[in-house]
Design an enzyme around this catalytic site. Sequence first.
Site, PDB file in Angstrom:
ATOM      1  N   ASN A   7      18.685  94.767 -28.725  1.00 55.11           N
ATOM      2  CA  ASN A   7      17.971  93.606 -28.177  1.00 55.11           C
ATOM      3  C   ASN A   7      18.404  93.462 -26.723  1.00 55.11           C
ATOM      4  OD1 ASN A   7      16.855  91.161 -27.481  1.00 55.11           O
ATOM      5  ND2 ASN A   7      17.752  90.003 -29.166  1.00 55.11           N
ATOM      6  N   ARG A  91      13.902  95.288 -30.301  1.00 61.73           N
ATOM      7  CA  ARG A  91      13.178  94.018 -30.262  1.00 61.73           C
ATOM      8  C   ARG A  91      12.341  93.983 -28.985  1.00 61.73           C
ATOM      9  NH1 ARG A  91      14.930  88.368 -27.766  1.00 61.73           N
ATOM     10  NH2 ARG A  91      13.275  87.059 -28.608  1.00 61.73           N
ATOM     11  N   HIS A 180       9.453  84.197 -31.936  1.00 60.35           N
ATOM     12  CA  HIS A 180      10.401  84.107 -33.065  1.00 60.35           C
ATOM     13  C   HIS A 180       9.790  84.648 -34.355  1.00 60.35           C
ATOM     14  CE1 HIS A 180      12.240  80.397 -30.839  1.00 60.35           C
ATOM     15  NE2 HIS A 180      12.876  81.506 -30.479  1.00 60.35           N
ATOM     16  N   ARG A 241      13.705  73.814 -22.298  1.00 56.13           N
ATOM     17  CA  ARG A 241      12.250  73.863 -22.142  1.00 56.13           C
ATOM     18  C   ARG A 241      11.644  72.536 -22.581  1.00 56.13           C
ATOM     19  NH1 ARG A 241      12.347  79.130 -25.336  1.00 56.13           N
ATOM     20  NH2 ARG A 241      12.777  80.766 -23.802  1.00 56.13           N
ATOM     21  N   GLU A 385      17.539  88.213 -37.749  1.00 53.09           N
ATOM     22  CA  GLU A 385      16.510  88.990 -37.078  1.00 53.09           C
ATOM     23  C   GLU A 385      16.885  90.468 -36.977  1.00 53.09           C
ATOM     24  OE1 GLU A 385      14.456  86.418 -33.779  1.00 53.09           O
ATOM     25  OE2 GLU A 385      16.528  85.734 -33.966  1.00 53.09           O
TER      26      GLU A 385
END
Length: 398
Positions: A7, A91, A180, A241, A385
């Site tokens: 990743n 990823r 996600h 965010r 993940e």
Amino acid sequence: MNILVINCGSSSLKFQLINAADEKLIAKGLCERIGIEGSQLVYTPTGGEKVKTVTPMKDHTQAIRLVLNALTDDKAGVVKSLQEIGAVGHRIVHGGEKFAASTIITDEVIEAIKECNELAPLHNPANLVGIDACRELMPSTPMVAVFDTAFHQTMPEEAYMYAIPYGYYQKYKVRRYGFHGTSHSYVSHRAAALLGKSYEDLKIIVCHLGNGASVSAVKNGKCVDTSMGLTPLEGLIMGTRSGDIDPAIIEFIAHKEEKNIDQIMDILNKESGVLGLSGGLSSDFRDLVAGYEKGDEASVRTMKAFAYRVAKYIGAYTAAMNGVDAICFTAGFGENSGFIRNLVCDYLGFLGIVLDEQANKAQGEETVVSTEDSRTKVLAIPTNEELAIARETFALVK
């Protein structure tokens, strides 16, 4: 077969080596500050001591080389040679409309990923750098791209289209994609398994609550809606965010503060969310929970707004699926905080939810946190993940 999961960020690289047969973690680590002074590799073999190596890493190729050296090291290594690594799973943040599933990486796939770069300019280029580095150092090892956006490609048109001139979709593919996805897929599958029911027969809402946060609606095994949009900025209030806002706020602040669009977007991505709402107190939810419990006004304001937004999405997605069987909380905050699960579920009495006070204390473990007579089941499920990426990779190369 051992699967190496990579990743890549712009200046970082997370990795795990996983045995595909028993799905056990063999080793994991993180390269930080790649191309920046003070770069280091933190490497931890399962059952062994953590090894921290401070060394210059001018680029991702050098970082990958250090990772491979660590994995094959005579003392702390976990494999004797690179031949024991059967495949690499990467990823990739954005696959646009081109990729609705994971795929074996070829030159053509790389070009297609590059075409999605403008949709994820901070992430896709870094992901591609990781692919290039691995291909250079492991040229005969098969590699797979696993996309954050792929799981959400089953959304119907009415869920992903924006009400702006249709030509922008035709020309630039401006639409909602969601992110996600690997986490939402993994957690929704685990929920079905924990409940002992068929995945295709359930209506599941997954709340991925971390510094980045999103909610998805999974009906009969397919994602039908998700809270993030063209970019990860849409949806829930997050660490830094803003999530959903009136778009006119951008123009209003720009005029008042004499800022350009790039500066405003920087504020919405990096200075907003719980950090902004709390008056700069913290972007870490743990700090805000501690403040809430002490009665700190900014913390209370922020956590109430966050929980309210999550509950609103759950309500909307219950309507979108015409019901819900299970609500799952995952990611750093969701899977570890009984506080936030309780705060959100306080809004959901209409779903017949009753939390089990003792079970809801769960942190980082798979469990049902609602009572047996709760009409809608509530679960805490740690996301994984990396394991999901390893599974996708193995399925394509075995």
